[in-house]
Write an enzyme that holds these catalytic residues in place. Structure first.
Site, mmCIF file in Angstrom:
data_model
loop_
_atom_site.group_PDB
_atom_site.id
_atom_site.type_symbol
_atom_site.label_atom_id
_atom_site.label_comp_id
_atom_site.label_asym_id
_atom_site.label_seq_id
_atom_site.Cartn_x
_atom_site.Cartn_y
_atom_site.Cartn_z
ATOM 1 C CD GLU A 17 -1.270 -2.063 1.344
ATOM 2 O OE1 GLU A 17 -0.912 -2.849 1.790
ATOM 3 O OE2 GLU A 17 -3.239 -3.020 0.999
ATOM 4 C CG HIS B 63 -12.064 -7.781 6.300
ATOM 5 N ND1 HIS B 63 -10.985 -8.654 7.700
ATOM 6 C CD2 HIS B 63 -11.248 -7.724 5.341
ATOM 7 C CE1 HIS B 63 -10.796 -9.166 7.012
ATOM 8 N NE2 HIS B 63 -10.163 -8.540 5.571
HETATM 9 C C1 LIG Z 1 -1.736 -4.527 4.612
HETATM 10 C C2 LIG Z 1 -3.085 -5.373 3.744
HETATM 11 N N1 LIG Z 1 -3.385 -5.163 2.302
HETATM 12 C C3 LIG Z 1 -4.074 -6.167 2.279
HETATM 13 C C4 LIG Z 1 -5.075 -7.171 3.031
HETATM 14 C C5 LIG Z 1 -5.726 -7.791 1.975
HETATM 15 N N2 LIG Z 1 -5.114 -9.326 2.043
HETATM 16 C C6 LIG Z 1 -5.422 -10.128 2.597
HETATM 17 S S1 LIG Z 1 -3.877 -11.310 2.638
HETATM 18 C C7 LIG Z 1 -3.927 -10.761 1.359
HETATM 19 C C8 LIG Z 1 -2.882 -11.467 0.328
HETATM 20 C C9 LIG Z 1 -1.523 -11.972 1.242
HETATM 21 O O1 LIG Z 1 -1.222 -12.520 0.232
HETATM 22 P P1 LIG Z 1 0.993 -13.690 1.042
HETATM 23 O O2 LIG Z 1 0.778 -13.461 1.485
HETATM 24 O O3 LIG Z 1 0.251 -14.456 -0.411
HETATM 25 O O4 LIG Z 1 -0.365 -15.109 1.622
HETATM 26 P P2 LIG Z 1 -1.761 -16.059 1.654
HETATM 27 O O5 LIG Z 1 -3.295 -15.598 2.045
HETATM 28 O O6 LIG Z 1 -1.107 -16.852 0.589
HETATM 29 O O7 LIG Z 1 -1.355 -17.024 2.837
HETATM 30 C C10 LIG Z 1 -4.540 -9.894 1.351
HETATM 31 C C11 LIG Z 1 -4.131 -8.750 0.032
HETATM 32 C C12 LIG Z 1 -4.861 -6.998 4.196
HETATM 33 N N3 LIG Z 1 -4.668 -7.686 5.142
HETATM 34 N N4 LIG Z 1 -3.513 -6.180 4.257
#
Ligand SMILES: Cc1ncc(C[n+]2csc(CCOP(=O)(O)OP(=O)(O)O)c2C)c(N)n1
Ligand SMILES: [Mg+2]
Lengths: 406, 389
Positions: B124, B194
């Site tokens: 972000e 959220h």
């Molecule tokens: C700062 C922030 N940005 C966006 C999100 C929304 N979000 C939650 S999980 C995710 C994807 C994360 O992927 P990864 O790090 O590969 O972990 P995985 O879900 O595959 O375990 C996103 C974009 C968030 N929780 N926090």
């Protein structure tokens, strides 16, 4: 032994397979009677990143893990428990008993179970929101974990945190973090505290490390790199564990990352990539990592893994990847099946014994749900609690005519 | 006796819990809710399909070609119009090429190509900084933050870079083309990360604009104005309304004014002010009030910063009473700024203290959400209270 930059350079490209002979072998954890030594194909299971100016000896995992029968049964049971737990969570979500945001760990079990096997509860772990498996591994009861998911008073965070926020103070599990990447510098802070305790407070040798787990998507957050730098600068016993399950939500690693070699992302910090669908490799690598971090400071681990379910409950998980891809992994690389095959063919355990464990965990999870559904919702009196430590905290309510106290 | 079973509360009712409201430090006399006069049952099925009357001077939906869409569709259309109109408009954010988690950017990549609608990595702070850089070169980046709860890593970029670029360069540079979108507010079971409504944080930052929409017509017209506006703008989208709020929307592009509050319903007894999804709650409360003979003037603030002091002051000067409601926590919520200004400017006209109905001063709770949100009954209670003061 790899001693200096020059020695290392003279080895040319860092195909560590060639260097295995040079490595000192790591002392195996003694496992008592009846232990069987499981060999790991190090060439396939590991790849290394050696910083160009790395001083001293990096070494590498031993390439084998010795386990006795009971240990095999315990590891199998824990992986099976997590798999079952997530399956039931999925059902409970569909029945609307679990609400809100919920992320399942199925497919990735070998990481938390293997890590837990390799370390002690005095070592700290912190992870993101995909935390049910860690909670169970670190000793959280199945009931309190399910209780948290369903949001009842029997939950490990009193039902106030939900799926993404599970913690265990007694075994150094720092959660359960909702903001992607935020746990990584926190993990470096945990490592500093461990180092400070040993050096300044207790004046003993450093014995413990922190593991900060994050995803392939999280690996692109700026604070991850800030944490790397601090960890290296102060030589913290900080192990950064990138769980590369190939996707961050709907975005594949190729589409999100300038380099998908996450184990090299530490640049000046050594790294190892581990086949994390093989629990033996995870155990071996984590043991080595801990030893390394205590002696030499930070390390980046990339755990190659896969998630079976969608990102969260609102994602069916099949729009950005094919069903075949998922089936392929389930069939040929599944961490539970692979482990089962090896321990059965080693003659250490029988299929029947494992089946009995599967039944056992099924019962355990069902009971956890049953007890949870009989447990009350978190009490209203919790509303203003746990916000400030102050003995008396009064917070404003919706209007000035109401207020809440802890 | 009141016997209310409200959506989402039946879970509680069988456990013999209170059905509405929360522990009050000062207990409120329930009879004041006029249970004998009002048939509360008709307010139980919270109707999210409410279509507001449009103020004709702003937008005429009767004599132009229209279609029905929801808030998500309206936001999508706004971006489409902006991208069609100006090649400099570009959309990016986490997963937006596939439509984004809420599908607001659906089909934009197909229509405008990968150069103009693309996914960013999960970062972000980087997204905001990157957008600011583009805007400094005169482009019109439309950056999406997946949830307003995840905007905080970008807080520094927004507060220190975007907001001060023009000022500190003596207007040599500006990032006026920048628009940032973020889904905000409660959605039901969203929990801590959220559900947040961060408008007040950004309302403390001279140099940016903060805008919130309450329905599809507003969302399309306001977002288009945000994109056109020559200032960096944060556009907040109450995610609960993406699908629930649907209405007839003009086909073409149109522009609703920024920094202009909208008087949705004229009234004489009390001014009721809100924004975002809270407007639906307030509309219910206003209807209840009407049943007991209270004539409310309902105002949607729409732009949080810089806000429309004039409309608000004129209204409160006329009614002498004011209730402000928002979902963000009570202390230092944007209602505080409104109340303070009203007190300063309308002191001699006030018949009662200005009352705020807000979220609690707690993190946004997971299981206690129903006690946290300033619901329609609570708002009605307070409307009555200021009128009977
Ligand atoms: C700062 C922030 N940005 C966006 C999100 C929304 N979000 C939650 S999980 C995710 C994807 C994360 O992927 P990864 O790090 O590969 O972990 P995985 O879900 O595959 O375990 C996103 C974009 C968030 N929780 N926090
Ligand atoms: Mg991932």
């Amino acid at each position: 032994m790899l001693k200096s930059v020059n020695t290392l350079r003279s080895l040319g490209a860092r195909t560590f397979g060639q260097q295995i002979a040079l490595q000192r072998s790591y002392a195996k954890k003694s496992t008592g009677d009846g232990a069987h030594t499981f060999a790991i194909d190090s060439k396939k299971a590991y790849a290394f990143h050696v910083p160009h100016n790395y001083q001293g000896e990096l070494g590498q995992p031993s390439g084998e893990v010795a386990l006795n029968k009971q240990e095999c049964l315990d590891l199998y049971r824990m992986m099976s428990l997590i798999r079952r737990f997530e399956l039931v969570s999925d059902q409970q979500y569909k029945q609307r008993n679990i609400r809100g945001f919920c992320h399942l760990y199925s497919g990735q079990e070998a990481i938390c179970v293997g890590m837990e096997k390799a370390i002690t509860r005095q070592d700290a772990i912190i992870t993101a929101y995909r935390d049910h498996g860690y909670q169970l591994c670190r000793g959280g009861s199945t009931e309190s974990t399910m209780g948290e998911l369903i949001g009842r008073a029997n939950g490990c965070s009193k039902g106030k945190g939900g799926s993404m926020h599970m913690y265990l103070a007694e075994s150094n599990f720092y959660g359960g973090n909702g903001i992607v990447g935020a746990q990584v510098p926190v993990g470096a802070g945990l490592a500093f505290a461990l180092q400070y305790y040993a050096k300044v407070v207790n004046k003993t040798d450093l014995k413990n490390v922190s593991f900060s787990c994050y995803g392939d998507g999280a690996a692109n957050q700026g604070q991850v790199f800030e944490a790397f730098n601090m960890a290296k600068l102060w030589n913290l016993p900080s192990i950064f564990v990138c769980e590369n399950n190939k996707y961050g939500m709907g975005t594949s690693v190729q589409r999100s990352s300038g380099s998908t070699e996450y184990y090299k992302r530490g640049d000046y910090i050594p790294g190892i990539r581990v086949d994390a669908m093989d629990i033996f490799a995870v155990i071996d690598a984590c043991r080595w990592a801990k030893e390394h971090a205590i002696k030499n400071g930070p390390l980046v681990m990339e755990m190659e893994t896969y998630r079976y379910y969608g990102h969260s409950m609102s994602d069916p998980g099949v729009t950005y990847r094919s069903k075949d891809e998922i089936q392929e992994v389930r069939k040929h690389r599944d961490p539970i099946i692979r482990f089962k095959d090896r321990i059965v063919s080693a003659g250490l355990v029988t299929e029947d014994e494992l089946k009995a464990l599967d039944q056992d965990v099924k019962k355990e999870v069902d009971e956890a749900v049953e007890k949870t559904l009989a447990s009350p919702l978190p009490d209203d009196s919790e509303i203003a609690k746990d916000i400030l430590a102050d003995e008396k905290y009064t917070c404003k309510g919706r209007t000035i005519y109401e207020s809440y106290t802890n | 006796m009141l016997n209310l079973v409200r959506p989402g509360r039946n879970v509680l009712s069988h456990l013999g819990r209170r059905l509405y409201s929360s522990q009050s430090a000062v207990s409120f006399d329930r009879t004041e809710l006029d249970s004998d006069k009002i048939d509360f049952k008709k307010y139980l099925n919270f109707n999210h399909e409410i279509v507001y009357n449009y103020t004709k001077e702003e937008i005429d939906v009767e004599n132009v070609p229209t279609h029905k869409t929801n808030m998500c569709g309206a936001i999508n259309e706004a971006m489409r119009h902006a991208m069609e109109k100006d090649e400099k408009a570009v959309v990016f954010g986490e997963d937006v090429a596939f439509g984004g988690v809420f599908r607001c950017t659906i089909d934009l990549m197909e229509k405008f190509g990968k150069d103009r609608c693309f996914n960013t990595p999960l970062c972000e702070q980087g997204i905001a900084g990157f957008a600011i850089g583009m805007a400094a070169m005169g482009y019109k980046p439309i950056a999406e933050f997946q949830f307003a709860d995840y905007i905080y890593p970008a807080f520094d970029q927004i507060v220190n870079e975007a907001a001060k670029y023009r000022y500190r360069s003596g207007n040599l540079f500006n990032v006026g083309g920048l628009t940032m979108r973020a889904p905000c507010s409660a959605v039901g079971h969203g929990g801590h990360y959220h559900s947040q409504s961060p408008e007040a944080f950004f309302a403390h930052v001279p140099g940016i604009k903060v805008v919130v929409a309450r329905n599809p017509v507003q969302a399309k017209g306001l977002l288009l104005s945000c994109i056109e506006d020559d200032n960096p703008v944060l556009f907040l989208e109450p995610k609960k309304l993406y699908r629930l709020s649907a209405s007839t929307v003009p086909d073409d592009a149109y522009y609703l004014p920024l920094s202009k509050a909208e008087i949705i319903k004229k009234g004489t007894h009390v001014t009721v002010i809100g924004w975002a999804s809270q407007m639906y709650v307030l509309e219910e409360a206003v209807k209840m009030a009407e049943e007991v003979g209270i004539d409310c003037e309902l105002i949607d603030l729409r732009t949080i910063l810089p806000w429309d002091v004039e409309t608000v002051i004129n209204s409160v000067s006329k009614t002498g009473r004011c209730v402000i409601a928002h979902e963000a926590p009570h202390t230092n919520g944007f209602g505080a700024e409104l109340a303070a200004t009203i007190q300063e400017k309308c002191f001699l006209n006030l018949e009662a203290p200005v009352i705020r109905v807000c979220g609690l001063d707690t993190p946004f709770p997971l299981v206690h959400e129903k006690y946290y949100v300033p619901d329609n009954l609570k708002c009605f209670e307070m409307i009555k209270k200021v009128v009977n003061y």
